[in-house]
Design a protein around this motif. Structure first.
Motif, mmCIF file in Angstrom:
data_model
loop_
_atom_site.group_PDB
_atom_site.id
_atom_site.type_symbol
_atom_site.label_atom_id
_atom_site.label_comp_id
_atom_site.label_asym_id
_atom_site.label_seq_id
_atom_site.Cartn_x
_atom_site.Cartn_y
_atom_site.Cartn_z
ATOM 1 N N ALA A 70 -2.607 5.340 16.512
ATOM 2 C CA ALA A 70 -2.246 4.193 15.676
ATOM 3 C C ALA A 70 -0.793 3.753 15.836
ATOM 4 C CB ALA A 70 -2.520 4.521 14.207
ATOM 5 N N SER A 73 -0.021 0.028 16.765
ATOM 6 C CA SER A 73 -0.306 -0.896 15.658
ATOM 7 C C SER A 73 0.747 -0.783 14.569
ATOM 8 C CB SER A 73 -1.696 -0.595 15.080
ATOM 9 O OG SER A 73 -2.701 -0.815 16.040
ATOM 10 N N THR A 197 -8.408 2.557 13.429
ATOM 11 C CA THR A 197 -7.441 1.512 13.780
ATOM 12 C C THR A 197 -8.145 0.255 14.270
ATOM 13 O OG1 THR A 197 -5.785 3.175 14.363
ATOM 14 C CG2 THR A 197 -5.449 0.954 15.217
ATOM 15 N N ASP A 198 -9.174 0.411 15.107
ATOM 16 C CA ASP A 198 -9.863 -0.749 15.678
ATOM 17 C C ASP A 198 -10.758 -1.454 14.657
ATOM 18 O OD1 ASP A 198 -8.631 -0.255 18.043
ATOM 19 O OD2 ASP A 198 -10.388 0.575 19.064
ATOM 20 N N SER A 201 -7.764 -0.739 10.006
ATOM 21 C CA SER A 201 -6.319 -0.939 10.156
ATOM 22 C C SER A 201 -5.687 0.413 10.390
ATOM 23 C CB SER A 201 -5.734 -1.585 8.893
ATOM 24 O OG SER A 201 -4.326 -1.439 8.842
ATOM 25 N N TRP A 202 -4.459 0.423 10.948
ATOM 26 C CA TRP A 202 -3.760 1.678 11.123
ATOM 27 C C TRP A 202 -3.530 2.378 9.790
ATOM 28 C CZ3 TRP A 202 0.689 2.638 8.510
ATOM 29 C CH2 TRP A 202 1.435 1.551 8.051
ATOM 30 N N VAL A 205 -5.735 5.283 8.804
ATOM 31 C CA VAL A 205 -5.502 6.588 9.423
ATOM 32 C C VAL A 205 -4.861 7.532 8.406
ATOM 33 C CG1 VAL A 205 -4.134 7.767 11.183
ATOM 34 C CG2 VAL A 205 -5.353 5.675 11.748
#
Length: 504
Positions: A70, A73, A197-198, A201-202, A205
């Protein structure tokens, strides 16, 4: 590892079978300090120990690797500089390494349940703060706080097992499963981080730790019984805590600085020397303290002393598996983050399967023999990986083939070393020794990043040539660490806790 008793046929994968053994977390029946841990667990009592131990270990190791995917990003979203991005990783690693010994000893002083919940609560709260961060300062501070929570949590995940199970086959299998869960956390970190992440969103994580932490915390709060403790609880050795925390943290920081600045630079040498001086002061304080943070008498137990040295050295090489193979797949082969995570699944499967066979192989062929076999198998896998690294490498030839001996050997090696490094220790020192084992692992990994990183960047050639050199060095270091294994005590000499480390 100890040679299991002929009547010990319990299986760590079967909680009902494990509850036939003694469970110190249920509370001792005797106040005799020299008495063995008592209190037979009822059928539903061991499952919270296993759940707390395994999930806690998974979360701690996962957060070492899950953030890496991540990072791009994070950089784009928060406009992070290169140094800030580095501290997102190092902030966690340094506080984690620095507070491990303190976290382990706190569990001995205040009880594993209290320290587990404190560490888990801090870890979850810091994850929430990091996931909601709007600046680099907040994110880095949150990652450092995460590391402190993880340092309190990690030793307890191991000491819960060593307290709940006497030395023998059942405990060896439980520790093997603990090792496999941790390795799975490291192996799947890239995949989980890539997916979150994909698809989201980061931030997820970090945020994903919050609901998991709340769920596990509820189970531990309700179902895990705290060990009853005497009213005359020892005081915390505050000078020792400050010295060892600052010393380990400074040494870890100095080592990380060598990767970019070199071993002779002031930015690396000054913290290294300061850290070593603090650790020397720590030893002096512990030698004179009536209630030391880490009793030096523990190092008179050969299994603890030699086991931790072998663990530290072997972890220098073990770091190569995840770090440099990730770089090779993404930089040279062009794999995406998710594809890289999927490519690690064979490693994860080999780790889990081999860790379950490790106790059986140890019982049949001997713990020292199988430790050497695990180390040599790992070293051979590293050498195979070094030879297979090619710009046109395929998944089968460059990843799958070397994965099997590397991962299987590492599972056997780390599972058996963890077991031997915590043997011969009474209940009152279980947390401290668990913190020591985790510290040895972490410092070995930090050393591995610095040493193997320097090897990879030395010389000329394509990136895969540097990664191949790193794997070659890792193979040599891992094989060399096996020269210390004959100094471990024979299994028959480790069946009773050390007299100076009797259960409190």
């Amino acid at each position: 590892m100890t040679t299991p008793d002929a009547t010990d046929t319990t299986d760590a994968a079967d909680p009902a079978a494990l509850t036939k053994t003694t469970d110190p977390t249920a509370g001792p029946r005797s106040r005799d300090p020299a008495a063995a841990p008592a209190g037979v667990a009822s059928a539903p009592r061991l499952w919270p120990v296993l759940l707390a131990s395994y999930i806690g270990q998974f979360l701690v190791v996962l957060d070492v690797s899950v953030v890496n995917v991540a990072l791009p990003s994070m950089r784009d979203d928060l406009a992070l500089s290169g140094s800030a991005l580095q501290w997102v990783v190092n902030g966690y690693a340094l506080t984690f390494a620095g507070f491990l010994l303190l976290g382990g000893r706190l569990s001995d002083l205040f009880g594993p349940k209290r320290v587990y919940l404190t560490g888990l609560g801090l870890f979850a709260a810091a994850s929430l703060a990091g996931g909601l961060a709007q600046s680099d300062a907040v994110l880095i501070t949150a990652r450092a706080a995460q590391g402190v929570g993880a340092a309190f949590l990690a030793p307890v995940t191991l000491s819960l097992l060593t307290r709940a199970l006497p030395e023998g086959a059942a405990r060896t299998r439980a520790i093997a499963a603990w090792t496999a869960v941790g390795a799975a956390g490291g192996a799947t970190g890239g995949l989980i981080g890539g997916v979150l992440t994909d698809l989201a969103s980061w931030r997820w994580v970090l945020l994903i730790n919050v609901p998991i932490g709340l769920a596990v915390g509820a189970v531990v709060l309700v179902w895990l019984r705290e060990q009853r403790r005497d009213t005359d609880r020892p005081a915390l050795d505050l000078p020792g805590a400050v010295l060892v925390t600052g010393g380990v943290g400074a040494v870890a920081y100095g080592i990380t600085e060598t990767e970019s600045a070199g071993w002779t630079s002031a930015s690396a040498l000054l913290p290294l020397l300061a850290g070593l001086a603090a650790l020397a002061g720590f030893v002096a304080v512990e030698a004179r303290s009536a209630q030391p943070l880490l009793p030096l008498r523990l190092f008179r137990i050969r299994a603890v002393a030699v086991g931790n040295v072998v663990t530290l050295v072997s972890m220098v090489g073990a770091f190569a598996l995840w770090y440099f193979l990730t770089l090779y797949m993404q930089t040279v082969l062009g794999y995406s983050a998710i594809r890289t995570g999927l490519a690690f699944l064979p490693h994860t499967a080999a780790l889990i399967i081999a860790s379950q066979f490790a106790p059986r192989l140890s019982a049949r062929f001997g713990s020292r023999t199988m430790t050497v076999v695990g180390g040599l198998l790992t070293g051979a896998g590293f050498l195979w990986q070094a030879a297979a690294m090619d710009a046109d490498g395929t998944f089968v030839s460059a990843i799958l083939g070397p994965a099997l001996p590397m991962a299987a050997g590492q599972a056997i090696l780390l599972a058996l070393l963890t077991d031997v490094s915590t043997s011969g220790v009474g209940e009152r020192d279980a947390g401290g020794v668990s913190g020591l084992v985790n510290t040895s692992r972490q410092i070995g990994a930090v050393l591995g990043l610095a040493i193997l990183g320097a090897v990879a960047s030395a010389g000329h050639g394509a990136p895969e040539d540097g990664y191949a050199r790193a794997f070659l060095a890792a193979g040599i270091i891992t094989a060399a660490s096996m020269l210390l294994v004959p100094f471990l005590p024979r299994p028959g000499r480790r069946t009773r806790p050390h007299a100076g480390s009797a259960a409190a």
